[in-house]
Write a protein that holds these residues in place. Structure first.
Motif, PDB file in Angstrom:
ATOM      1  N   ALA A   1       7.463   9.720  -1.965  1.00 26.47           N
ATOM      2  CA  ALA A   1       7.387   8.358  -2.489  1.00 26.47           C
ATOM      3  C   ALA A   1       8.542   7.516  -1.965  1.00 26.47           C
ATOM      4  O   ALA A   1       8.348   6.377  -1.512  1.00 26.47           O
ATOM      5  CB  ALA A   1       7.380   8.378  -4.013  1.00 26.47           C
ATOM      6  N   VAL A   2       9.752   8.055  -1.988  1.00 22.02           N
ATOM      7  CA  VAL A   2      10.923   7.334  -1.496  1.00 22.02           C
ATOM      8  C   VAL A   2      10.804   7.099   0.011  1.00 22.02           C
ATOM      9  O   VAL A   2      11.173   6.038   0.510  1.00 22.02           O
ATOM     10  CB  VAL A   2      12.221   8.090  -1.860  1.00 22.02           C
ATOM     11  CG1 VAL A   2      13.389   7.649  -1.017  1.00 22.02           C
ATOM     12  CG2 VAL A   2      12.538   7.885  -3.324  1.00 22.02           C
ATOM     13  N   GLY A   3      10.276   8.064   0.722  1.00 20.54           N
ATOM     14  CA  GLY A   3      10.093   7.903   2.165  1.00 20.54           C
ATOM     15  C   GLY A   3       9.163   6.747   2.512  1.00 20.54           C
ATOM     16  O   GLY A   3       9.406   6.000   3.456  1.00 20.54           O
ATOM     17  N   LEU A   4       8.103   6.584   1.728  1.00 16.75           N
ATOM     18  CA  LEU A   4       7.183   5.476   1.952  1.00 16.75           C
ATOM     19  C   LEU A   4       7.853   4.136   1.663  1.00 16.75           C
ATOM     20  O   LEU A   4       7.684   3.164   2.407  1.00 16.75           O
ATOM     21  CB  LEU A   4       5.928   5.653   1.089  1.00 16.75           C
ATOM     22  CG  LEU A   4       5.015   6.807   1.505  1.00 16.75           C
ATOM     23  CD1 LEU A   4       3.962   7.061   0.438  1.00 16.75           C
ATOM     24  CD2 LEU A   4       4.378   6.535   2.856  1.00 16.75           C
ATOM     25  N   ILE A   5       8.629   4.076   0.589  1.00 16.75           N
ATOM     26  CA  ILE A   5       9.365   2.850   0.249  1.00 16.75           C
ATOM     27  C   ILE A   5      10.374   2.531   1.347  1.00 16.75           C
ATOM     28  O   ILE A   5      10.482   1.394   1.811  1.00 16.75           O
ATOM     29  CB  ILE A   5      10.045   2.992  -1.126  1.00 16.75           C
ATOM     30  CG1 ILE A   5       8.989   3.039  -2.239  1.00 16.75           C
ATOM     31  CG2 ILE A   5      11.053   1.869  -1.356  1.00 16.75           C
ATOM     32  CD1 ILE A   5       9.531   3.438  -3.600  1.00 16.75           C
ATOM     33  N   ARG A   6      11.112   3.552   1.778  1.00 15.74           N
ATOM     34  CA  ARG A   6      12.112   3.365   2.834  1.00 15.74           C
ATOM     35  C   ARG A   6      11.446   2.857   4.114  1.00 15.74           C
ATOM     36  O   ARG A   6      11.949   1.950   4.777  1.00 15.74           O
ATOM     37  CB  ARG A   6      12.842   4.678   3.096  1.00 15.74           C
ATOM     38  CG  ARG A   6      13.913   4.591   4.153  1.00 15.74           C
ATOM     39  CD  ARG A   6      14.693   5.903   4.342  1.00 15.74           C
ATOM     40  NE  ARG A   6      13.851   7.061   4.476  1.00 15.74           N
ATOM     41  CZ  ARG A   6      13.722   8.032   3.541  1.00 15.74           C
ATOM     42  NH1 ARG A   6      14.403   7.955   2.416  1.00 15.74           N
ATOM     43  NH2 ARG A   6      12.936   9.056   3.741  1.00 15.74           N
TER      44      ARG A   6
ATOM     45  N   ARG B   1       0.835  -1.196   0.000  1.00 16.84           N
ATOM     46  CA  ARG B   1       0.000   0.000   0.000  1.00 16.84           C
ATOM     47  C   ARG B   1       0.877   1.257   0.000  1.00 16.84           C
ATOM     48  O   ARG B   1       0.465   2.298  -0.478  1.00 16.84           O
ATOM     49  CB  ARG B   1      -0.970  -0.018   1.166  1.00 16.84           C
ATOM     50  CG  ARG B   1      -0.339   0.004   2.532  1.00 16.84           C
ATOM     51  CD  ARG B   1      -1.386  -0.078   3.658  1.00 16.84           C
ATOM     52  NE  ARG B   1      -0.756  -0.238   4.930  1.00 16.84           N
ATOM     53  CZ  ARG B   1      -0.312   0.760   5.692  1.00 16.84           C
ATOM     54  NH1 ARG B   1      -0.479   1.999   5.299  1.00 16.84           N
ATOM     55  NH2 ARG B   1       0.276   0.526   6.839  1.00 16.84           N
ATOM     56  N   GLU B   2       2.102   1.122   0.502  1.00 16.79           N
ATOM     57  CA  GLU B   2       3.017   2.271   0.504  1.00 16.79           C
ATOM     58  C   GLU B   2       3.336   2.696  -0.925  1.00 16.79           C
ATOM     59  O   GLU B   2       3.304   3.889  -1.244  1.00 16.79           O
ATOM     60  CB  GLU B   2       4.314   1.928   1.262  1.00 16.79           C
ATOM     61  CG  GLU B   2       4.155   1.834   2.762  1.00 16.79           C
ATOM     62  CD  GLU B   2       3.626   0.479   3.247  1.00 16.79           C
ATOM     63  OE1 GLU B   2       3.521   0.315   4.473  1.00 16.79           O
ATOM     64  OE2 GLU B   2       3.307  -0.402   2.435  1.00 16.79           O
ATOM     65  N   LEU B   3       3.649   1.746  -1.780  1.00 12.78           N
ATOM     66  CA  LEU B   3       3.925   2.086  -3.172  1.00 12.78           C
ATOM     67  C   LEU B   3       2.648   2.528  -3.874  1.00 12.78           C
ATOM     68  O   LEU B   3       2.647   3.498  -4.638  1.00 12.78           O
ATOM     69  CB  LEU B   3       4.566   0.906  -3.907  1.00 12.78           C
ATOM     70  CG  LEU B   3       4.971   1.173  -5.354  1.00 12.78           C
ATOM     71  CD1 LEU B   3       5.993   2.302  -5.450  1.00 12.78           C
ATOM     72  CD2 LEU B   3       5.523  -0.087  -5.994  1.00 12.78           C
ATOM     73  N   ALA B   4       1.548   1.850  -3.607  1.00 16.27           N
ATOM     74  CA  ALA B   4       0.275   2.191  -4.251  1.00 16.27           C
ATOM     75  C   ALA B   4      -0.187   3.600  -3.885  1.00 16.27           C
ATOM     76  O   ALA B   4      -0.934   4.222  -4.648  1.00 16.27           O
ATOM     77  CB  ALA B   4      -0.794   1.172  -3.872  1.00 16.27           C
ATOM     78  N   ALA B   5       0.259   4.126  -2.751  1.00 18.06           N
ATOM     79  CA  ALA B   5      -0.140   5.471  -2.342  1.00 18.06           C
ATOM     80  C   ALA B   5       0.425   6.548  -3.260  1.00 18.06           C
ATOM     81  O   ALA B   5      -0.111   7.651  -3.327  1.00 18.06           O
ATOM     82  CB  ALA B   5       0.306   5.729  -0.901  1.00 18.06           C
TER      83      ALA B   5
ATOM     84  N   GLN C   1       5.447   4.143 -12.616  1.00 22.12           N
ATOM     85  CA  GLN C   1       5.069   5.546 -12.761  1.00 22.12           C
ATOM     86  C   GLN C   1       4.418   6.071 -11.488  1.00 22.12           C
ATOM     87  O   GLN C   1       3.723   5.327 -10.789  1.00 22.12           O
ATOM     88  CB  GLN C   1       4.072   5.704 -13.922  1.00 22.12           C
ATOM     89  CG  GLN C   1       4.561   5.180 -15.254  1.00 22.12           C
ATOM     90  CD  GLN C   1       5.863   5.818 -15.704  1.00 22.12           C
ATOM     91  OE1 GLN C   1       6.117   6.990 -15.474  1.00 22.12           O
ATOM     92  NE2 GLN C   1       6.711   5.038 -16.340  1.00 22.12           N
ATOM     93  N   LEU C   2       4.618   7.347 -11.233  1.00 20.40           N
ATOM     94  CA  LEU C   2       3.861   8.039 -10.205  1.00 20.40           C
ATOM     95  C   LEU C   2       2.441   8.219 -10.728  1.00 20.40           C
ATOM     96  O   LEU C   2       2.236   8.351 -11.932  1.00 20.40           O
ATOM     97  CB  LEU C   2       4.477   9.410  -9.915  1.00 20.40           C
ATOM     98  CG  LEU C   2       5.858   9.395  -9.264  1.00 20.40           C
ATOM     99  CD1 LEU C   2       6.453  10.784  -9.283  1.00 20.40           C
ATOM    100  CD2 LEU C   2       5.761   8.868  -7.845  1.00 20.40           C
ATOM    101  N   THR C   3       1.474   8.224  -9.822  1.00 24.44           N
ATOM    102  CA  THR C   3       0.103   8.461 -10.246  1.00 24.44           C
ATOM    103  C   THR C   3      -0.257   9.913  -9.980  1.00 24.44           C
ATOM    104  O   THR C   3       0.232  10.520  -9.047  1.00 24.44           O
ATOM    105  CB  THR C   3      -0.880   7.542  -9.504  1.00 24.44           C
ATOM    106  OG1 THR C   3      -0.695   7.710  -8.099  1.00 24.44           O
ATOM    107  CG2 THR C   3      -0.643   6.093  -9.878  1.00 24.44           C
ATOM    108  N   GLY C   4      -1.112  10.432 -10.834  1.00 19.71           N
ATOM    109  CA  GLY C   4      -1.545  11.810 -10.681  1.00 19.71           C
ATOM    110  C   GLY C   4      -0.537  12.784 -11.239  1.00 19.71           C
ATOM    111  O   GLY C   4       0.554  12.405 -11.661  1.00 19.71           O
TER     112      GLY C   4
END
Length: 165
Positions: free
Chosen positions: A99-104, A50-54, A86-89
């Motif tokens: 985005a990187v913070g969520l992955i980390r 869900r972190e990446l999907a966000a 790809q990033l969404t939006g």
């Protein structure tokens, strides 16, 4: 010009880091087969998280199915897990740093430790992080960028192993 120098610096630092972390000689590390299974599991968990999907989505382009000597000393091999997406939006919705913070954060919950001070590598168009799981020797590099396709690039790799070991 400063941006080009910064990117060159980042590339050089990451290349030297890959050599330093990928070819360590830890006798307690898992076998190549065990590390490969863990690399694939961790990579797939990241891609379905869900972190990446966000912030976007990514799919695997390589699932550790080949041995390679790249990044290892002669006679050693390792395996890679690669994904891109790809990033969404629109670009103003999700920053690369977020985005990187969520992955980390997700990788940290799986036992990975940040090994590069990623705040020095980020700007409004680029976020990157490098993490190492000290128990498995697996390293993940995640880069998210605006303005270039693909926006999301993820590379995971095992440590280097003696061929045939």
């Amino acid at each position: 010009m400063r941006s080009d120098i910064r990117r060159l610096y980042v590339a050089a630092m990451l290349a030297s880091l890959a050599v330093a972390t990928g070819c360590s000689g830890d006798s307690d590390k898992p076998t190549l087969d065990e590390a490969t299974k863990q690399l694939i599991a961790d990579g797939n968990k990241l891609l379905s998280s869900r972190e990446l999907a966000a912030t976007g989505s990514a799919t695997a382009t390589e699932s550790a199915d080949q041995e390679t000597e790249a990044g290892c000393v002669k006679g050693q091999i390792q395996r890679f897990f690669r994904a891109q997406g790809q990033l969404t939006g629109p670009p103003y919705v999700h920053s690369p740093g977020t985005a990187v913070g969520l992955i980390r954060g997700l990788l940290a919950t799986q036992g990975y430790q940040t090994i590069v001070d990623d705040l020095d590598l980020e700007d409004e168009n680029l976020g990157t992080t490098v993490l190492l799981n000290p128990k498995t020797g697996i390293t993940f590099l995640a880069t998210v960028r605006n303005g270039q396709q693909p926006n999301i690039m993820i590379v995971g790799k095992t440590s280097c192993y003696e061929r045939g070991a």
